[in-house]
Scaffold this motif. Structure first.
Motif, PDB file in Angstrom:
ATOM      1  N   UNK A  62       0.838  -1.317  -0.123  1.00 50.22           N
ATOM      2  CA  UNK A  62      -0.014  -0.094  -0.125  1.00 50.22           C
ATOM      3  C   UNK A  62       0.775   1.231   0.022  1.00 50.22           C
ATOM      4  N   UNK A  63       0.545   2.140  -0.900  1.00 51.84           N
ATOM      5  CA  UNK A  63       1.233   3.501  -0.819  1.00 51.84           C
ATOM      6  C   UNK A  63       0.330   4.596  -0.617  1.00 51.84           C
ATOM      7  N   UNK A  64       0.629   5.413   0.374  1.00 49.02           N
ATOM      8  CA  UNK A  64      -0.128   6.435   0.738  1.00 49.02           C
ATOM      9  C   UNK A  64       0.587   7.859   0.686  1.00 49.02           C
ATOM     10  N   UNK A  65      -0.324   8.681   0.052  1.00 49.09           N
ATOM     11  CA  UNK A  65       0.334  10.187  -0.247  1.00 49.09           C
ATOM     12  C   UNK A  65      -0.603  11.222   0.336  1.00 49.09           C
ATOM     13  N   UNK A  66      -0.031  11.967   1.322  1.00 43.34           N
ATOM     14  CA  UNK A  66      -0.638  13.137   1.808  1.00 43.34           C
ATOM     15  C   UNK A  66      -0.152  14.376   1.258  1.00 43.34           C
ATOM     16  N   UNK A  67      -1.255  15.284   0.978  1.00 43.29           N
ATOM     17  CA  UNK A  67      -0.972  16.539   0.436  1.00 43.29           C
ATOM     18  C   UNK A  67      -1.470  17.562   1.343  1.00 43.29           C
ATOM     19  N   UNK A  68      -0.628  18.766   1.722  1.00 41.93           N
ATOM     20  CA  UNK A  68      -1.089  19.441   2.661  1.00 41.93           C
ATOM     21  C   UNK A  68      -0.566  20.996   2.462  1.00 41.93           C
ATOM     22  N   UNK A  69      -1.488  21.959   2.145  1.00 42.71           N
ATOM     23  CA  UNK A  69      -1.125  23.147   1.831  1.00 42.71           C
ATOM     24  C   UNK A  69      -1.814  24.232   2.271  1.00 42.71           C
ATOM     25  N   UNK A  70      -1.160  25.328   2.417  1.00 38.97           N
ATOM     26  CA  UNK A  70      -1.583  26.593   3.003  1.00 38.97           C
ATOM     27  C   UNK A  70      -1.530  27.755   1.943  1.00 38.97           C
ATOM     28  N   UNK A  71      -2.812  28.578   1.637  1.00 40.57           N
ATOM     29  CA  UNK A  71      -2.543  29.646   0.901  1.00 40.57           C
ATOM     30  C   UNK A  71      -2.965  31.105   1.574  1.00 40.57           C
ATOM     31  N   UNK A  72      -2.127  31.973   1.287  1.00 37.54           N
ATOM     32  CA  UNK A  72      -2.193  33.311   1.786  1.00 37.54           C
ATOM     33  C   UNK A  72      -2.178  34.347   0.513  1.00 37.54           C
ATOM     34  N   UNK A  73      -2.972  35.401   0.841  1.00 36.16           N
ATOM     35  CA  UNK A  73      -3.121  36.514  -0.332  1.00 36.16           C
ATOM     36  C   UNK A  73      -2.174  37.460   0.217  1.00 36.16           C
ATOM     37  N   UNK A  74      -1.273  37.531   1.398  1.00 38.63           N
ATOM     38  CA  UNK A  74      -0.483  38.370   1.718  1.00 38.63           C
ATOM     39  C   UNK A  74       1.208  37.708   1.627  1.00 38.63           C
ATOM     40  N   UNK A  75       1.703  38.140   0.799  1.00 40.65           N
ATOM     41  CA  UNK A  75       2.714  37.672   0.132  1.00 40.65           C
ATOM     42  C   UNK A  75       4.105  38.061   1.168  1.00 40.65           C
ATOM     43  N   UNK A  76       3.742  39.036   2.017  1.00 38.35           N
ATOM     44  CA  UNK A  76       4.807  39.371   3.131  1.00 38.35           C
ATOM     45  C   UNK A  76       4.903  38.170   4.090  1.00 38.35           C
ATOM     46  N   UNK A  77       3.697  37.573   4.369  1.00 38.87           N
ATOM     47  CA  UNK A  77       3.819  36.518   5.343  1.00 38.87           C
ATOM     48  C   UNK A  77       3.547  35.302   4.893  1.00 38.87           C
ATOM     49  N   UNK A  78       4.836  34.324   4.981  1.00 40.41           N
ATOM     50  CA  UNK A  78       4.840  32.948   4.099  1.00 40.41           C
ATOM     51  C   UNK A  78       4.243  31.896   5.135  1.00 40.41           C
ATOM     52  N   UNK A  79       3.691  30.989   4.713  1.00 37.33           N
ATOM     53  CA  UNK A  79       2.966  30.055   5.864  1.00 37.33           C
ATOM     54  C   UNK A  79       4.399  29.135   6.145  1.00 37.33           C
ATOM     55  N   UNK A  80       4.130  28.934   7.267  1.00 34.41           N
ATOM     56  CA  UNK A  80       5.367  28.188   8.334  1.00 34.41           C
ATOM     57  C   UNK A  80       5.514  26.904   7.698  1.00 34.41           C
TER      58      UNK A  80
END
Length: 303
Positions: free
Chosen positions: A264-282
């Motif tokens: 079995x192969x498991x793939x997890x995709x997790x992302x965070x979007x922000x409209x403020x380009x000055x503050x990046x997702x941690x």
């Protein structure tokens, strides 16, 4: 001299005797007089079929992660959810598949004032139709192609993170590339985000926290590295990828964890979007939560 009369019956008897003799000679070519033993002996020398994989079915994807883990991965902005909204957010949306014993998946999304987070889960059960190749070996070959496509550097969980570029070099590089920059180094942080936070004394309300040095906050990885890497403590084989993408609509960080357990192969995709380009997702936060989910899924599948 008188001729002897021809007797047809005698000729038939002689022919039958000759035929019986020839048959007896042919059968005696086998050492024990049984020609069938040669065939059975040939079948016994053939190689046995490869072992099947551990998993013959798959669980329901949306119900596999615990509700607590999903809540932590999709945090809110302080606004309470109704029962209907909570079920929609945390219940997930199942992928449409034609064979749930071979592949299942689920998707979760939550929008807040701080941005949008997406979580995806894909589970594949691998079956080898080659009797000389086991299901596990076939699954490992597929996993290996995924790791190669992600361009994961060799090494274990302790692989050091590449050094972050200097502010001037980073600004020059971003200027040359323009919008749509994809960075595969999770330690590449925006200098504008740091100066903005320093100027105000704290990060803007509702925005992701920004750290100038992710390695100063070690988590599950003893080295504190957040770079794409192989994970030695998850399943039979695993890797983590981290990409920072800048687009016209904002910036988002995509964290992917892929692991194999038996066939079995498991793939997890997790992302965070922000409209403020000055503050990046941690990066550290997203990686920690994705790895926590991967560990829970690995343990659940191993039960």
């Amino acid at each position: 001299m008188p001729r002897k009369p021809f007797v047809p019956g005698a000729a038939v008897v002689v022919a039958a005797a000759l035929a019986a003799g020839l048959t007896g000679c042919t059968g005696s070519s086998s050492p024990d007089g049984d020609a069938a033993d040669a065939k059975s002996g040939g079948a016994a020398t053939s190689s046995p079929a490869a072992e099947p994989g551990r998993y013959q079915t798959l669980p329901e994807a949306c119900g596999l992660p615990s509700r607590g883990v999903i809540r932590r991965m999709l945090p809110g902005d302080g606004q309470p959810l109704s029962d209907t909204e909570a079920q929609k957010v945390y219940g997930g949306q199942a992928d449409i598949t034609y064979d749930t014993d071979r592949r299942v998946g689920c998707r979760w999304t939550r929008e807040t004032t701080a941005g949008t987070r997406h979580l995806g889960l894909d589970i594949q059960r691998v079956v080898s139709y080659d009797s000389a190749v086991s299901d596990d070996d076939k699954a490992q070959a597929i996993y290996g192609k995924k790791e190669l496509a992600a361009q994961i550097p060799p090494g274990g969980a302790g692989a050091p993170s590449p050094a972050a570029p200097s502010p001037s070099a980073s600004a020059s590089k971003d200027k040359e590339k323009g919008e749509g920059v994809v960075t595969n180094d999770a330690t590449d942080k925006s200098t504008t985000g740091k100066s903005s936070a320093d100027a105000k004394g704290k990060a803007p309300s509702g925005s992701p926290s920004q750290k100038s040095d992710p390695s100063a906050d070690p988590s599950t990885d003893p080295s504190g590295s957040t770079a794409p890497r192989v994970l030695d403590d998850l399943g039979d084989a695993a890797f983590l990828n981290d990409k920072l993408v800048t687009a016209d609509s904002g910036v988002h960080r995509d964290v992917t964890v892929v692991f194999r357990t038996s066939n079995v192969i498991v793939k997890i995709t997790y992302d965070q979007w922000s409209t403020d380009k000055a503050m990046l997702p941690d990066s550290q936060e997203l990686q920690d939560k994705a790895r926590s989910l991967a560990t829970e899924l690995s343990d659940s599948l191993s039960e």
